[in-house]
Design an enzyme around this catalytic site. Structure first.
Site, mmCIF file in Angstrom:
data_model
loop_
_atom_site.group_PDB
_atom_site.id
_atom_site.type_symbol
_atom_site.label_atom_id
_atom_site.label_comp_id
_atom_site.label_asym_id
_atom_site.label_seq_id
_atom_site.Cartn_x
_atom_site.Cartn_y
_atom_site.Cartn_z
ATOM 1 N N SER A 145 -36.350 -3.223 -48.261
ATOM 2 C CA SER A 145 -36.900 -1.985 -47.710
ATOM 3 C C SER A 145 -37.990 -1.480 -48.644
ATOM 4 C CB SER A 145 -35.796 -0.921 -47.593
ATOM 5 O OG SER A 145 -36.360 0.343 -47.278
ATOM 6 N N TYR A 157 -28.715 3.567 -52.441
ATOM 7 C CA TYR A 157 -29.388 2.667 -51.501
ATOM 8 C C TYR A 157 -30.754 2.196 -52.004
ATOM 9 C CZ TYR A 157 -31.479 0.756 -47.294
ATOM 10 O OH TYR A 157 -32.101 -0.075 -46.405
#
Length: 243
Positions: free
Chosen positions: A142, A166
């Site tokens: 990501s 994350y």
């Protein structure tokens, strides 16, 4: 033994992983639906097969050594080799994740799936990938893992929310990707990281602005790179993402 190109996608029973599987299957490939939930995995395989995809279920919990080893044996028995591995399985760990408020156990849990899980699966599948004429490894990352973007003046706008579990897990994954590239330099294995963009999935409460099919496109592109394609890069649909 399957003569078709064989791929394994982890976290493939829904969302981006499902669409990656469907897209690779549309190429005529045989695609393993890696997922730990038996009912969801079986339902995904049934839907894919109904659409003409040569899909098969692979019971797979990326956090469990025995599960991963069994998955490798299943693929070896079915296909004899693995041509493409897409490490897609991931969790967010839930919010909030401000570093001053997070439970350290949350960070460990996210890293176990998003990073250690990738190492565990990749190492188990490498002997099968080495049997392929054109092996590819795609690690779904990501752009929130980009240190360049996280440290930019406009990070609040471009790098997602503060998320100490994350976002750094994806930074860690990017670093791990590069270490594999270094070790496997000189082989025919192409290894890249891909960012699907902000996709509407259950990971973000379906708040994303892209469809799972759009998010899957970068993985399909990297899975089908030619022999002279890039390795050790981080891509989204627009091109190279800064590490």
């Amino acid at each position: 033994m399957s003569e078709r190109t064989t791929a394994l996608v982890t976290g493939a029973n829904k969302g981006i992983g499902y669409e990656i599987t469907r897209g690779l299957g549309a190429l005529g490939w045989s695609v393993g639906v890696g997922a730990r939930d038996e009912k969801r995995r079986a339902a995904a395989v049934e839907r894919l097969c109904a659409d003409g995809v040569d899909a098969f279920g692979v019971p797979l919990d990326v956090t469990d050594d025995a599960s991963v080893s069994a998955a490798a044996r299943l693929i070896e028995e079915r296909s004899g080799r693995l041509d493409v591995l897409v490490n897609n399985a991931a969790i967010t760990g839930g919010m909030p994740q401000e570093p001053t408020r997070v439970d350290p156990a949350t960070v460990l849990k996210v890293v176990e799936t998003n990073v250690i899980g990738v190492i565990r699966v990749t190492n188990a599948m490498l002997p099968l990938l080495r049997r392929s004429a054109a092996p590819r490894i795609v690690n779904m990352s990501s752009s929130v893992g980009s240190l360049t973007r996280q440290s930019a003046p406009d990070a609040d706008r471009t790098a997602g929310p503060v998320a100490v579990a994350y976002a750094p897990s994806k930074t860690f994954l990017n670093a791990v990707t590069l270490q594999y590239v270094r070790e496997l330099s000189g082989t025919n294995i192409l290894i890249n990281a891909g960012c699907p963009g902000y996709v509407a999935t259950d990971l973000n409460g379906f708040q994303g602005v892209r469809t799972p099919e759009q998010g899957a496109a970068i993985a399909i592109e990297l899975a089908t790179l030619p022999d002279d394609g890039p390795t050790g890069k981080f891509f989204n649909d627009a091109g190279v993402v800064p590490w």
